[in-house]
Design an enzyme around this catalytic site. Structure first.
Site, mmCIF file in Angstrom:
data_model
loop_
_atom_site.group_PDB
_atom_site.id
_atom_site.type_symbol
_atom_site.label_atom_id
_atom_site.label_comp_id
_atom_site.label_asym_id
_atom_site.label_seq_id
_atom_site.Cartn_x
_atom_site.Cartn_y
_atom_site.Cartn_z
ATOM 1 N N HIS A 1 30.618 33.772 68.124
ATOM 2 C CA HIS A 1 31.763 33.401 68.954
ATOM 3 C C HIS A 1 32.980 34.271 68.686
ATOM 4 O O HIS A 1 33.754 34.558 69.590
ATOM 5 C CB HIS A 1 32.110 31.927 68.688
ATOM 6 C CG HIS A 1 33.271 31.422 69.489
ATOM 7 N ND1 HIS A 1 33.293 31.433 70.869
ATOM 8 C CD2 HIS A 1 34.471 30.891 69.098
ATOM 9 C CE1 HIS A 1 34.437 30.932 71.300
ATOM 10 N NE2 HIS A 1 35.168 30.599 70.246
ATOM 11 N N SER B 1 38.140 32.589 73.946
ATOM 12 C CA SER B 1 37.944 31.162 73.667
ATOM 13 C C SER B 1 38.982 30.315 74.411
ATOM 14 O O SER B 1 38.958 30.248 75.634
ATOM 15 C CB SER B 1 37.975 30.938 72.154
ATOM 16 O OG SER B 1 37.492 29.672 71.803
#
Length: 294
Positions: free
Chosen positions: A272, A116
């Site tokens: 994610h 991320s």
């Protein structure tokens, strides 16, 4: 130095060590893997995501050190974990910190893994200082300007409310945060940053206001390079994305290919937070890639 002994498939024993310290650069880190005196491949430098810390990557790093027979350095990026706080929270600044760390540790070429926010930081290092990077593994992020697809702004408001109320127990902090985030795993992840202050009340070790301002300014959604820039990283790269995540959509593939011409795309059945959601599938993808990489 803490010495650990770990069994390896096909090998009798494997000596590892873990040490945590803060350098003059104020980046806190830990190390797993073979001692420096033993021959090894290029080390891995592992970068966490927003509101994370090196603590999040301990288990997967031990596994990667064991399976790849490499040293794995897990870092706390600025404004996270035990590292220093700064008003300048941008990918350019974080990339400079990581490059400085690599130089200070005399690591030369490294495999950079980042999730991320850490993925965009790793990509920035590779484009800024390609000679420091032997291979690149961005996890669920792409080299594009794009709105964040998680409720990070909402998390900041919840964390600020916790500090404002001066709670003394983590359970009370969780009750407040539940009004901002229903998912227990995400709340538990955010609350790993909660510590007890000198006055007995709970506070966050991350500078919530600084990170909130970086989010509001769009710094975490941006990428320091545009597709009009001629810069590329020509080394091996593996972009790992979650099948239920929207961060690395098909629309981002042209930008990935532009900046990283040798990029491979690997899918992991997860959202994610794929490293924690499906660590075994992630480990297999990375180990296979590393076996083909110096």
């Amino acid at each position: 130095m803490l010495l650990l002994r770990t069994s390896l498939r096909g090998l009798s024993t494997f000596r590892s060590f873990s040490t945590s310290r803060v350098l003059r650069s104020d980046l806190s880190y830990q190390v797993f893997g073979p001692e420096k005196e033993e021959p090894s491949r290029n080390p891995i430098v592992f970068l966490h995501g927003l509101f994370g810390s090196k603590q999040n990557n301990r288990s997967i790093s031990k596994a990667l050190a064991r399976d790849s027979k490499r040293q794995v350095f897990i870092l706390d990026l600025r404004n996270h974990g035990d590292s220093f706080h700064s008003d300048d929270h941008t990918y350019t600044a974080m990339a400079e910190d990581v490059a400085k760390f690599i130089h200070q540790q005399s690591l030369k070429e490294c495999v950079l893994i980042g999730h991320s926010m850490g993925a965009k930081t790793a990509m920035t290092v590779a484009l800024d200082s390609p000679s420091l990077v032997s291979a690149l593994i961005p996890v669920d992020n792409a080299p594009v300007n794009a709105p964040l697809k998680s409720d990070f702004g909402k998390y900041v408001r919840g964390m600020q409310e916790i500090e404002a109320q001066g709670v003394s127990k983590q359970s009370d902090a969780d009750k407040i945060l539940k009004e901002y985030e229903e998912s227990l795993p995400i709340r538990q992840f955010l609350l790993t940053n909660l510590v007890r202050g000198d006055n007995g009340s709970m506070k966050f070790r991350v500078p919530v206001s600084i990170l909130g301002e970086a989010l509001s300014a769009g710094e975490m959604a941006n990428f320091p390079f545009s597709e009009s820039d001629s810069v590329t990283y020509d080394g091996p790269a593996l972009f790992v994305r979650g099948t239920r995540s929207r961060y690395v959509s098909e629309d981002t593939i042209p930008a990935i290919r532009k900046f990283f011409p040798k990029a491979q795309i690997a899918d992991v059945e997860a959202g994610h937070w794929l490293i924690s959601e499906n660590p075994e599938a992630f480990r297999q993808k990375v180990v296979k890639f590393l076996h083909e990489t110096p």
